[in-house]
Structure formats: C-alpha cells, structure tokens
Design an enzyme around this catalytic site. Structure first.
Site, short mmCIF file in Angstrom:
data_model
loop_
_atom_site.label_atom_id
_atom_site.label_comp_id
_atom_site.label_asym_id
_atom_site.label_seq_id
_atom_site.Cartn_x
_atom_site.Cartn_y
_atom_site.Cartn_z
N ASP A 352 0.84 -1.20 0.00
CA ASP A 352 0.00 0.00 0.00
C ASP A 352 0.87 1.25 0.00
O ASP A 352 1.87 1.34 0.74
CB ASP A 352 -0.89 -0.03 1.25
CG ASP A 352 -1.76 1.19 1.37
OD1 ASP A 352 -2.66 1.37 0.53
OD2 ASP A 352 -1.55 1.98 2.33
N GLU A 388 1.71 -0.46 -4.99
CA GLU A 388 0.78 0.61 -5.32
C GLU A 388 1.66 1.84 -5.51
O GLU A 388 2.12 2.43 -4.52
CB GLU A 388 -0.23 0.84 -4.19
CG GLU A 388 -1.25 1.90 -4.54
CD GLU A 388 -2.20 2.21 -3.40
OE1 GLU A 388 -3.38 2.47 -3.67
OE2 GLU A 388 -1.76 2.19 -2.23
#
Length: 724
Positions: A352, A388
């Site tokens: 993330d 990401e």
C-alpha cells in the site's frame, strides 16, 4: 509511574537481545524490545482476569531491552511500559502510563476501546504527559508457539504470465454466504471453506489478494461516529493475523487458523498475496493515540517534522509515515515480510502507498535503502512483489518507475479503460499501449508485460456495477457529508443516475460491465478482479466504503447475476487457455517468418486494424474521434519457450473493441491474416457466448454499438454464407 514487583513468583534472567519479540523456547520466554531513547522498560504480564504484573527489564544490548522469564509460555498476554523523557518538541513521547503493544507480537488479544486514556498527551496541557492508565482499553500481545502440520505445503510460485488475481476482503467474502456455517462466516476458516474455494476454482482465478490481515484497529474519529475501519489500512501489529477474523479465538488460535486457510487455498492451486501497510501505523498524527511505536521510540519509528518535531511528516494522508530510512524500522519491515513467507507460507505482497517507502529525504528514490534491502533478501526477493506506485505527497505518483523485479498496480490502465468505455473522446493510441502490456511504462528497464497489474476497479472506488450506474458518489453513510472519496471517477451512468427499472438502461449497463471485464481479461499483463464484480455487486454508489462493515460491503450471495458470473468465468478460461492473450514478452510488431501467403505477404505478431480492414495509419493513432480498433495477435509469433526450451505457440486472435454508441461495419482482414474467424466471446450476449454458427469469412460484418468481440483466427477457408 514506578514499576511494581509481581505478586507471581516470576524470575527474570538476562536473556538475549535477538530475536526481537517474545519467543518461547520450551521452558521459558525471551522478551526483546528495541528502544533507542528509553531510560527503562517494564514488561507487563496479565492474568486471565486482567490483573497486571510488572517486571523491569534490567538488560540492554545495542538499544535492545531484553530478559528471559522461565515458566512463562504460550498463551501469556503481555505489553510494555517504556520510561523516558516526554518532550514532544524534540520528538520524545515516552509515557509509562500507556501500555504498549510489542511491534513484534505474533498474536494480539483484546479490543481497542475508545477512552481519553489512549492519548499520551494531557488535553489540558499538550506539552505534558497524560497520567491516566491506558491498560484497560488497549490490546495485548500473546506469546505463541504454533507447530502447524504443513505436511509438505510450499509456495506455489505460479508464473506471473499465468496469474489472475482476485482482490478480496476476508470478512466480506463469506459473511452472507449461505453454504458457509454461521460460526465460520467472515473468518479465515470461512475463506478456506469448500463453498468459497470452489467459487474461486470455478471462476478460474489463481491468486487471492487479501485486504490487510495484519492486526489493525479503528481510528478514534470512526469510533466516535459508531463506525469501524472495515478495510484494515490502519495497522498496529505487523506479525499478527487480525484477531477478529478468527473463529478460533484471539489467544493464538488465529495463527493456526490463518495457516490452515493458506494450506487449503494452496491445495486448490490458489496463491495467497497480502495487502500490507508498512507506510504508516494506527497511531495517527500528534493528536492520535499512543498504542505502540509512538511510546516505544517516537523519533526512531516515524518521520518527524524538521523544525517542529512534535509534528509528523505525512506522505500517506493518515497522519504519520514510518521512517524506513532508519535501520531498526527497515529491519522491522523485512523481519515481518520474511515471517509471513517462511512461517505463514504467503506467496507475495501488495504494498500500500509504496512510494512512501521509497522516499529517501523527500523525493521517491529508486536507489533507496528499501529497494536495496528487498532486492538482496534471499526470501522476500523471490515472491510476488506488487507496488501501489503512489502516495499523497509531492511527486508520489510513480506508475512505471519502480525497478525490477517489482510489478505495479497500473493506474494508467484503469484510467484509460474507464475513459474509453465512458465515451470520452480519447482515441485509441493510449488504449493500444494498455491492451498490450504498457510497454511505454515497463519496457525501458527490462521488465516484462506482467509488470503491469491491470485493473479497472479495486476495493477503493466504485464497484463495477456502480461504475456504470452512478456518476456521483453516494458516501453520506460515512459521516463526512459526502466529502470523502474520489469525485473524478472517469465513468458514465448509462444515461440515468442510480437504480432504474428501464430495461434498455439495464441492458446497456450489463453490457458496459461486460465490456470493462472483457477488456481487462483480454489485455496483456496480469488482470486483477475485484471480489463481487463477477456477481454484480453494488455498494449503492458508495465509492469509499472503508468504514462500512455491513451489507454495503459484504458480498451478497443471494443476489448473484448468474449470467455475469458465467461471462467472467468464460473470459478467464479463454485467457488461461490462450498463450497469445498472456504474453511473457512485449510485442515487436514485426513480420513472422513462415507465415507467407503468396501475393499477400506475412502476418505480424501484433497488428492494429481500422474499421475498413486496413492497418491503422499515423493519422489514425492521433484521431481522438476514433472509437473502434481491431487488435490482431498472432499465436505463431510468441517469443518465449516452455521449461524444456521448446517454442510456445497457440491460437491467433482478432479482438475488436468498439466504444461508439451505434453499430459499425468492420472488415475482417483476409490473407495473410486469416482464412476465417470464429467468434468466441461477444459482449452483446449476457453470457458472452454467441449463437451458432460463429465462423465468419473475411469481409464486412456489423459490430454492435458498445461491444467487444474476441475472434479466433482460422487457418482454413470458411464458406461465404449464401444470401436468403
């Protein structure tokens, strides 16, 4: 607060500084905690009734406080109280009134309860520590010993080019599944239940990407609104499976249950990828709670402001950023990753806001310590690594810029595909790059097409059904007056906002869903499906359902769109059976030797056709009004070999994508491209299966408005049908 001696007959031996965490050796447990600025550390043990017993750790080695307690073993609940200066302006936030979770705890027991005692600062004077004891309101670590019978289970290591990812939430997957026993719904055991595993197998996916399962807690601002953090991007324990997802209880049973889930999925041929949040923690900004890192060594774990070290540098939008530049923090991250691979048998990770991990001083740095350590690690470097590739800081959007062997969530793929099917006049030039693996992003540094993890939807944003039904978000239930969530979604509501009984609009929306999914599954790269999109799941227009732990987010197994499920499974099967649709190397657009047809020349491994049957010209590539494109993939021109070195070959394909609202005549090219074409998948049909006959000769054919056709190239002549 002074340390108190335990009323239990506990003896504290010096123990060892490594490994960090709590480790049982068969007769006792060694505890080790890193803190560079502490003046003293108390180990706190808890009886079943919550009675606390404190033991001062007398030994410190290289900033690690440690001790071994004979007789203390699995099931013991514990935490720490760390003494030191409280001086927020200098970055120090030590406060022994606050019970702290061990960052290396392998299991966590207890809930976070909202109370003013969670906060380390005195609300009457933020420069002073708050004296209230937080122990009754915070979770504890659990000493565990788990000798799980793996029985030969190993990492699956599915080749990237064969991978189809299914992004799913552990709880939401089975909370409403009628064939999963009620006691197992919403748990690791529920996800491993045959009823759900069979769904994954039938769908054809090869990997699940689990939303965060590291132990997390809800933010105070959500608890104050009687909401919770459903997605889990608020990590507190990087080694502990989230306890609330366990049907076996939180005194260590969650570890065994998680392993059993992984083993069951592996037995079904399905990899397990974890969405991990190493960029920030659950402690928020300077007004947030003191739960672990903030009280152990605030300046050591977090990036602090340059002038005012009472504030945090926030590249994540969540209040703080872990300082991965510091060796102890980088070691925490790597120790956690290795643990999940070696002990929990996880097959990979999706990071993330990965750009926040790659920042050296401010800019995102391809040569940062984070990359260096990951690349040289003999364990972590061998599993699937997905970035990401953005954060919320300046210069954080780094799609295409992560180094090998990283793959990336390709945000440009999402944006382009949405633009095309929403009717935006963007032409086909960018679409061609996205359909063929995004060579403009990933080729220059030696990466392959599978560096691109392609997706149209994800947990964050509209579901696929909502993408074609809403143009405006409906996030009022989140309690933020609809200010949260993305406002520019590159979507179209098919002419009506929200639910409708109009059958024409319903049919158009269903076709648009199929168009998005067909594009995804026919594209080179690694496709990622969002759980529920294959079922027609809606969130009622909420595009930021992070705090909706209810029917808004859970998969509704009673409202399945059976035709859509059949369509998706059909498209996945088509992809998995066709090497040309999952290329391991980028296309060259060059002629293929041995494909000569006298008088007609050779085919190419990749060619692009305009509706008139001619290859696209330079002018066509820059025509923003062009909404129709034919992509020709020759299966005889694949440039990879099997494990024995033999050339791989397969069917050739002609894929038409037409985003215009009206039907258009297109010409199917003749020799040398094909003697005929078999229509295999067509999005104007609810299940994608066209009626018989499906073989068409070269020549003109009408392509319906807003549709995708996948046509297998035939090498034997197809009779021209006679007119009636």
């Amino acid at each position: 607060m002074e340390s108190s001696r335990s009323s239990r007959p506990v003896e504290v031996w010096p123990g060892h500084a490594a490994p960090l965490g709590a480790h049982w050796d068969g007769t006792g447990t060694n505890f080790a905690l890193w803190s560079a600025g502490a003046s003293a550390v108390d180990l706190c043990l808890f009886d079943a009734d919550g009675t606390e017993h404190r033991e001062r750790l007398q030994e410190t080695t290289h900033q690690v406080w440690h001790g071994r307690l004979p007789g203390v073993g699995p099931g013991e609940r514990y935490g720490y109280r760390v003494h030191g200066p409280y001086d927020p302006a200098s970055g120090a936030r030590y406060n022994p009134a606050k019970l702290l979770l061990d960052p290396y705890a392998r299991a966590v027991d207890g809930e976070l309860v909202l109370d003013e005692a969670l906060f380390g600062w005195d609300p009457r004077d933020p420069s002073s520590p708050d004296p209230a004891d937080s122990a009754p309101f915070v979770p504890r670590g659990v000493v565990i010993h788990d000798s799980f019978p793996w029985g030969g289970d190993e990492l699956l290591r599915t080749p990237w080019s064969d991978t189809v990812i299914y992004e799913v939430h552990v709880k939401g997957a089975t909370m409403r599944h009628p064939d999963v026993p009620p006691a197992l719904r919403g748990t690791y055991a529920g996800l491993a239940h045959p009823a759900f595993v069979e769904h994954l197998i039938s769908l054809g996916v090869t990997a699940v990407e689990l939303l965060p399962v590291h132990h997390f807690v809800s933010e105070p601002h959500l608890l104050r609104r009687d909401l919770t953090n459903y997605w889990g991007y608020n990590t507190l324990g990087y080694f502990a499976p989230h306890a609330a997802y366990s049907s076996a209880g939180s005194r260590g049973g969650q570890v065994t249950e998680f392993k059993a889930m992984v083993k069951a999925l592996h037995a079904a041929g399905i990899e397990v990828i974890l969405d991990v949040v190493y960029n920030h923690t659950a402690e928020g900004d300077h007004t947030g709670p003191t739960l672990s890192f903030k009280g152990i060594d605030n300046g050591g774990y977090y990036r602090l402001g340059g002038g005012d070290r009472s504030r945090y540098t926030d590249y994540t939008g969540c209040g703080n950023t872990l300082d991965v530049r510091r060796p102890p923090v980088l070691a925490l991250l790597m120790d956690s990753l290795r643990y999940w691979v070696t002990e929990m048998h996880v097959d990979g990770f999706r990071f993330d806001l990965a750009s926040a991990l790659a920042r050296s001083f401010h800019d995102v740095d391809r040569l940062s310590a984070f990359f260096d350590v990951v690349h040289q690690d003999p364990v972590v470097s061998t599993v699937k690594l997905i970035a990401e590739p953005w954060d919320v800081g300046e210069g954080g959007y780094q799609v295409g810029n992560f180094p090998p062997p990283w793959t990336e969530w390709n945000g440009k793929y999402r944006d382009t595909v949405r633009d095309v099917w929403s009717g935006a006049k963007v032409g086909v030039r960018d679409l061609a790059y996205r359909l063929t693996g995004s060579s403009d992003l990933y080729r220059s540094d030696g990466r392959r097409p599978f560096a691109s993890v392609n997706f149209v939807t994800a947990h964050d944003g509209f579901t696929m059904a909502d993408l074609v039904a809403y143009e405006r978000k409906r996030n009022e239930a989140n309690g933020e007056e609809n200010r949260d969530g993305e406002s520019h979604n590159r979507n179209w509501n098919s002419g009506v906002e929200g639910p409708t009984d109009d059958p024409a609009v319903q049919e158009l929306r269903a076709r648009q869903v199929r168009n998005h999914l067909a594009t995804l599954l026919l594209s080179t790269g690694v496709p990622m499906l969002t759980a529920g999109d294959e079922l027609g799941r809606t969130q009622g227009g909420n595009n930021n359902a992070y705090c909706q732990d209810n029917e808004v987010s859970w998969l509704d197994w009673a409202a399945i769109d059976a035709d859509l499920w059949t369509f998706v499974s059909r498209a996945v099967a088509l992809r998995r059976s066709s090497p040309a649709l999952r290329q391991e190397a980028f296309f060259e657009g060059t002629e293929i030797p041995g494909t000569e047809v006298p008088g007609s020349g050779r085919t190419k491994d990749l060619a692009w056709f305009a509706p008139d049957g001619e290859q696209l010209t330079n002018r066509d590539w820059f025509d923003t009004d062009l909404q129709t494109i034919g992509m020709y993939l020759d299966g005889r021109g694949l440039r990879h070999r099997d494990e024995r070195g033999r050339p791989v070959a397969g069917d050739s394909w002609l894929v038409w994508l037409h985003a215009g609202p009206d039907a258009v005549d297109v010409v199917l090219p003749g020799a040398p491209w094909g003697d005929g074409y078999e229509l295999v998948l067509a999005t104007e049909y609810p299940t994608g299966a066209p009626p018989q006959p499906t073989a068409l000769p070269p020549g003109a054919v009408q392509l319906p408005g807003r549709s995708v056709w996948a046509m297998r190239v035939l090498r034997t002549p197809v009779p021209v049908p006679h007119a009636d």
